[in-house]
Design an enzyme around this catalytic site. Structure first.
Site: not given
Ligand code: FES
Length: 145
Positions: A33, A35, A103
């Site tokens: 993602c 992140d 996550c």
């Molecule tokens: Fe990437 Fe939650 S969608 S950490």
């Protein structure tokens, strides 16, 4: 979809920020993602985590789990902090939707990475801690989301 505790920690995240001259800093990312999570630990000479802060470029579930994770490790010993798994964090938040479980791994891995950094800086070995992955999705290519 989200528990009240998740919403609370997402909207009012605890321990956001950074620690200057932190004892250990860990940065991890989730390639899937994009992140990113950075965790700062202030550890005293007795191995107690006096302070912890985090910064994230991540989704709401990553914010909420990291916020809860910082609350759970604050004031704890290094060994106790290692017991703070993503499972424990999710339980403390009354659960996460299944698609958001990955996550919560960011917080756990970021703590491990910060502890690893602390161990490296001090030339010590922390029992039960192995070199963290910088990309938490390493080695789980087969998984489908
Ligand atoms: Fe990437 Fe939650 S969608 S950490």
């Amino acid at each position: 979809m989200y528990s009240e505790k998740v919403m609370d920690h997402f909207q009012n995240p605890r321990n956001v920020g950074e620690i200057e001259n932190a004892s250990g800093v860990g940065t991890v990312g989730n390639a899937k993602c994009g992140d990113i999570m950075r965790m700062f630990l202030d550890i005293d000479e007795n191995g107690i985590i006096q302070d912890v802060k985090f910064k994230t470029f991540g989704c709401g579930a990553a914010v909420a789990t990291s916020s809860m994770a910082t609350e759970l490790v604050k004031g704890k010993s290094i060994q106790e902090a290692l017991q703070v798994t993503n499972q424990a964090v999710m339980e403390a938040l009354d659960g996460l939707p299944p698609v958001k479980v990955h996550c919560s791994l960011l917080a756990e891995e970021a703590i491990h990475a910060a502890l690893w950094d602390y161990a490296q800086k001090n030339g010590i070995e922390i029992e039960g801690l192995s070199k963290p992955k910088s990309d938490i999705s390493e080695g789980e290519e087969e998984e489908d989301y």
